[in-house]
Scaffold this active site. Structure first.
Site, PDB file in Angstrom:
ATOM      1  N   GLU A   1       0.870  -1.169   0.000  1.00  0.00           N
ATOM      2  CA  GLU A   1       0.000   0.000   0.000  1.00  0.00           C
ATOM      3  C   GLU A   1       0.914   1.229   0.000  1.00  0.00           C
ATOM      4  OE1 GLU A   1      -2.707   0.458   3.312  1.00  0.00           O
ATOM      5  OE2 GLU A   1      -3.444   2.350   2.467  1.00  0.00           O
TER       6      GLU A   1
ATOM      7  N   ARG B   1       5.395 -12.626   9.730  1.00  0.00           N
ATOM      8  CA  ARG B   1       6.111 -11.422   9.327  1.00  0.00           C
ATOM      9  C   ARG B   1       7.458 -11.349  10.037  1.00  0.00           C
ATOM     10  NH1 ARG B   1       4.062  -6.280   9.673  1.00  0.00           N
ATOM     11  NH2 ARG B   1       2.180  -7.049   8.741  1.00  0.00           N
TER      12      ARG B   1
ATOM     13  N   LYS C   1       4.494   0.923   9.744  1.00  0.00           N
ATOM     14  CA  LYS C   1       4.560   2.152   8.947  1.00  0.00           C
ATOM     15  C   LYS C   1       4.007   3.339   9.738  1.00  0.00           C
ATOM     16  CE  LYS C   1       3.155   0.125   4.946  1.00  0.00           C
ATOM     17  NZ  LYS C   1       2.629   0.055   3.580  1.00  0.00           N
TER      18      LYS C   1
END
Ligand code: ATP
Ligand code: MG
Length: 565
Positions: free
Chosen positions: A37, A263, A273
């Site tokens: 994204e 992850r 982020k």
């Protein structure tokens, strides 16, 4: 770091893919995608995903798409799109003509939504956000059907078309999937597919005032692109039933398989982020490419190589279980790469002047220095040697403690590539600070040894005073002072753990003349100091170096300790 996840070679994803190929699934094709994204810069966690997706495609003669998942206009920006493309390229991966944007599918996604409504699989709902939460139920309680759930398809179609036409204010309606409010999986309780949001999109401008949700967009984008294996992180495991539901209920060209992996988490840093954005926005760091950040832009500026990061991604492997990887492993990968490739040079960070009293005034000679003992083809260079030189302040002690194997009054050491010197006299200023050493050199010791074979205590790096280049050096340490702020019992904000000593700037360092002309991004080993990279703040005649990593390999120690257990 748990080394049991250490699986270069076969991992569970490769196992799945190989079984699919053997079974002739998807005609034996492998087609993956990396779907960021564009709401921030990529970090080392994304690198793991990039290496995995592009790497698997390459390994199985398949393809990998770069797709921007840009369905959330408020937080997205072209700056991020551009930085993401630059970072993927820098890592060494190529998407050729396969660059996609979820926003390119907005029209198709809308058509598919109409299809769901016509088939009674979606309805327009006018519950407020708060009501939706209440109706949703909890993990232990079933949800309640919305009063709009039985709305006739024709009416939902009409409302949905008018949502698109901009007839209603933001938040007045949403389009929801019609699945099962009693499902034990909350993601299956009539999730929202579309919401009204008057926000300009970085690509579609003001063309749309309704935007599709990520969970609805993702499976359709995958299917439209012919993706075979849709690899994502573990938090999407509970979303997989909805991923499959969307594809099962639409006339899409194929049904990709979603596969989840754990992850990457790295200690002593932040990777979300949202947190990175906060550090950048509130100027805790100097931008997205601050060398202390785990962003790819930051790591690149710090001096990381794509090879080191790719190797790191392979070493950490993929697993189904979350784990914390030690920062020392990342540093180890960089050292291994730079040890092979970085040119060795000499620079004195905290200079102490040495006058060699028996060396003729005005004389300059050249000594030979090898550029990389690991790589003879790197050749040699000439270094000027003269009466006045600098050594490191740390390499001298007036009162040497035990085990201090460097220069001290009356002692002899070797100057790398040059001569032996002996310290005869310590010169001090009025305050008693050492300002200079007076030494004598042994002309017979040129090249680093003497005929009598006598030993010296140590070898120091040095630079000739008149020929030295003034450089600035930036020394970095861990961003956070604790390994895992999320584990804090008092739930303190992560910013309370920012390491105040994460950056130390050392000006007026003295470097050998070859460092006068360097280009940003060039990497060196400063003998005995670490690996350094030329920073983009450098100006002609004013080089700035970032210390990428020290020479001390704490990972090697950790590994050794583990083996001895
Ligand atoms: P963040 O949680 O940092 O905001 P994100 O998951 O929202 O990250 P995306 O841009 O959606 O960021 O991520 C793109 C791809 O990278 C996704 O497939 C995601 O699963 C993967 N990814 C993100 N963070 C990591 C990580 N730490 N380790 C491995 N893969 C990751
Ligand atoms: Mg995401």
């Amino acid at each position: 770091m748990s080394t049991d996840d250490f699986t270069p070679g076969l991992n569970f994803i490769r196992t799945i893919i190989e079984a699919d190929i053997r079974a002739g699934k998807n005609g034996g094709r492998v087609h993956t995608r990396f779907p960021p994204e564009p709401n921030g810069y990529l970090h080392i966690g994304h690198a793991k995903s990039i290496c995995l997706n592009f790497g698997l495609a390459a390994e199985y003669q398949g393809l990998c798409n770069l797709r921007f998942d840009d369905t959330n206009p408020g937080k997205e920006d072209v700056e991020y799109v551009d930085s993401i493309m630059a970072d993927v390229r820098w890592l060494g991966f190529h998407w050729a003509d396969r660059l996609y944007y979820a926003s390119d599918y907005f029209e198709k996604l809308y058509e598919f939504a109409l299809h769901l409504i016509r088939n009674g699989k979606a309805y327009v709902c006018d519950l407020t956000a708060e009501q939706m939460r209440q109706y949703r139920g909890t993990l232990t309680e079933c949800g309640l059907n919305s009063p709009c759930r039985e709305r006739a398809p024709e009416e939902s179609l009409d409302l949905f078309q008018r949502m698109r036409a901009g007839e209603f204010p933001d938040g007045a309606y949403v389009l929801r999937a019609r699945i099962d409010m009693t499902s034990p999986n909350l993601n299956m309780r009539d999730p929202v597919l579309y919401r009204i949001r008057r926000e300009s999109h970085h690509r579609t401008g003001d063309r749309w005032c309704i935007y599709p949700m990520y969970d609805y967009t993702h499976p359709i984008s995958d299917a439209l692109e012919g993706i075979t294996h849709s690899i994502c992180t573990l938090e999407f495991e509970d979303h997989r039933p909805f991923y499959d539901w969307v594809l099962d209920n639409l006339p899409v060209p194929c049904h990709p398989q979603q596969i989840e992996f754990a992850r990457l988490n790295l200690n002593y840093t932040v990777m979300s982020k949202r947190k990175l954005l906060e550090l950048v926005d509130k100027a805790y760091v100097r931008g997205w490419d601050d060398p202390r950040l785990p962003t790819l832009a930051g790591l690149r500026r710090r001096g990381y190589t794509p090879e080191a990061i790719r190797n790191f991604a392979e070493l950490v492997g993929v697993a189904k279980r979350e784990s914390m990887v030690d920062m020392a492993l990342l540093e180890h990968c960089l050292r291994e790469d730079l040890n092979r490739s970085a040119r060795r040079v000499m620079a004195v960070l905290r200079p102490l002047k040495v006058v060699i009293s028996n060396y003729p005034e005005g004389k300059v000679e050249e000594v030979d220095a090898d550029n990389n003992p690991e790589d003879p083809s790197a050749g040699t260079r000439k270094l000027p040697f003269a009466r006045e030189i600098y050594i490191e302040q740390d390499d001298f002690r007036e009162d040497p403690p035990k085990k201090f194997f460097r220069l001290a009054p009356g002692r002899e050491i070797r100057l790398k590539h040059a001569y032996y010197i002996r310290c005869d006299e310590v010169v001090k200023d009025a305050q008693g600070n050492i300002t200079e050493l007076r030494c004598t050199y042994d002309p017979e010791s040129r090249g680093g040894s003497t005929k009598d074979g006598r030993k010296v205590l140590g070898t120091s790096h040095w630079v000739a005073a008149a020929h030295a280049v003034d450089v600035e050096v930036r020394l970095y340490d861990k961003l956070l002072s604790v390994p895992d702020p999320a584990a804090d019992k008092e739930a303190r904000d992560f910013k309370e753990f920012l390491n105040p000593a994460s950056l130390e700037i050392v000006k007026n360092c003295k470097a050998e003349p070859s460092l006068a002309a360097t280009a940003p991004g060039e990497r060196f080993q400063f003998l005995r100091q670490g690996y350094f990279c030329v920073d983009s703040d450098s100006a002609p005649g004013k080089p700035v170096f970032n210390r990428s990593v020290t020479l001390r390999d704490s990972w090697a120690k950790i590994e050794k300790a583990q083996q001895e257990k």
